[in-house]
Design a protein around this motif. Structure first.
Motif, PDB file in Angstrom:
ATOM      1  N   GLY A  90      -1.096  -2.047   0.418  1.00  0.00           N
ATOM      2  CA  GLY A  90      -0.396  -0.967  -0.279  1.00  0.00           C
ATOM      3  C   GLY A  90      -0.415  -1.062  -1.792  1.00  0.00           C
ATOM      4  O   GLY A  90       0.387  -0.425  -2.471  1.00  0.00           O
ATOM      5  N   THR A  95      -8.694  -0.941  -1.077  1.00  0.00           N
ATOM      6  CA  THR A  95      -9.649   0.061  -1.559  1.00  0.00           C
ATOM      7  C   THR A  95     -10.693  -0.618  -2.445  1.00  0.00           C
ATOM      8  O   THR A  95     -11.902  -0.408  -2.283  1.00  0.00           O
ATOM      9  N   ARG A 127      -7.139   6.746   4.142  1.00  0.00           N
ATOM     10  CA  ARG A 127      -6.920   7.089   2.719  1.00  0.00           C
ATOM     11  C   ARG A 127      -7.653   6.093   1.817  1.00  0.00           C
ATOM     12  O   ARG A 127      -8.256   6.484   0.813  1.00  0.00           O
ATOM     13  N   LYS A 131     -10.481   6.901  -0.937  1.00  0.00           N
ATOM     14  CA  LYS A 131     -10.327   6.521  -2.343  1.00  0.00           C
ATOM     15  C   LYS A 131     -11.507   5.675  -2.815  1.00  0.00           C
ATOM     16  O   LYS A 131     -11.884   5.708  -3.988  1.00  0.00           O
TER      17      LYS A 131
END
Ligand SMILES: CC(C)(COP(=O)(O)OP(=O)(O)OC[C@H]1O[C@@H](n2cnc3c(N)ncnc32)[C@H](O)[C@@H]1OP(=O)(O)O)[C@@H](O)C(=O)NCCC(=O)NCCS
Length: 169
Positions: A90, A95, A127, A131
């Motif tokens: 998080g 990513t 997600r 990204k």
């Protein structure tokens, strides 16, 4: 500049990797109810530790394996996976790690396609892949058996011509 880098596994990582194969370290979407296995590394598959550039703290691992879309070597793609330990999720680090891995695989192999698959319910990974610059391709229905039921899996890909630079994804 990425906050994470990838480094090879060493024998000193064995205990850590064994621990990370167990809950709560392994993410719920990576729990297949199988006994912990040694990490296999050869020309068709590999794994690396994700560590912080700042101080070398190990925060998880990435892996990849070849998937063939035709009989010739040019039709090999790399399917990647990632597991960060809970404390480090998080914060955008997953990513970055997936983009660093994609860049490394494009730089060190001849593959034209890197793909990643995740449960339709794993919103964080979907997600994260978006990204990182991966493109959502579609759903493989009933593809993965986990926790006693079949799960639908989303497929993402990045092809060689479309590798973004960190910060531009
Ligand atoms: C999946 C994983 C790699 C993502 O890396 P990460 O560093 O935690 O993710 P990031 O912080 O880069 O991005 C997560 C994004 O998902 C979003 N997200 C997280 N949980 C969400 C949820 N339940 N619903 C909606 N969005 C969610 C976050 O808001 C963030 O998006 P944003 O930056 O637009 O706000 C990491 O969490 C992980 O290793 N999880 C456990 C293992 C796993 O699931 N691996 C993939 C399995 S196939």
């Amino acid at each position: 500049m990425s906050r994470v880098r990838l480094r090879p596994l060493t024998s000193a990582d064995a205990d850590l990797l064994n621990l990370w194969q167990k809950p709560p370290y392994v993410g719920e979407f990576n729990r297949f109810g199988m006994p912990a296995r040694p990490v296999r590394v050869n020309e068709d598959r590999g794994a690396l530790i994700v560590e912080l550039v700042a101080d070398g703290t190990p925060i998880g691992s990435v892996s990849w394996h070849a998937v063939m879309y035709g009989p010739n070597p040019e039709s090999a793609a790399m399917n990647i996976g990632i597991n960060l330990i809970p404390d480090w999720r998080g914060q955008g680090l997953g990513t970055e790690a997936q983009l660093v891995l994609a860049e490394m695989l494009f730089a060190t192999t001849a593959v034209n396609r890197i793909e990643a698959m995740t449960d339709v319910e794993n919103v964080a990974e979907q997600r994260s892949l978006e990204k990182a610059g991966f493109r959502r391709e579609g759903v493989l229905y009933g593809a993965q058996f986990r926790g006693g039921v079949w799960h639908d899996i989303v497929v993402f890909s990045m092809v060689r011509r479309a590798v973004p630079t960190i910060g531009q994804a």
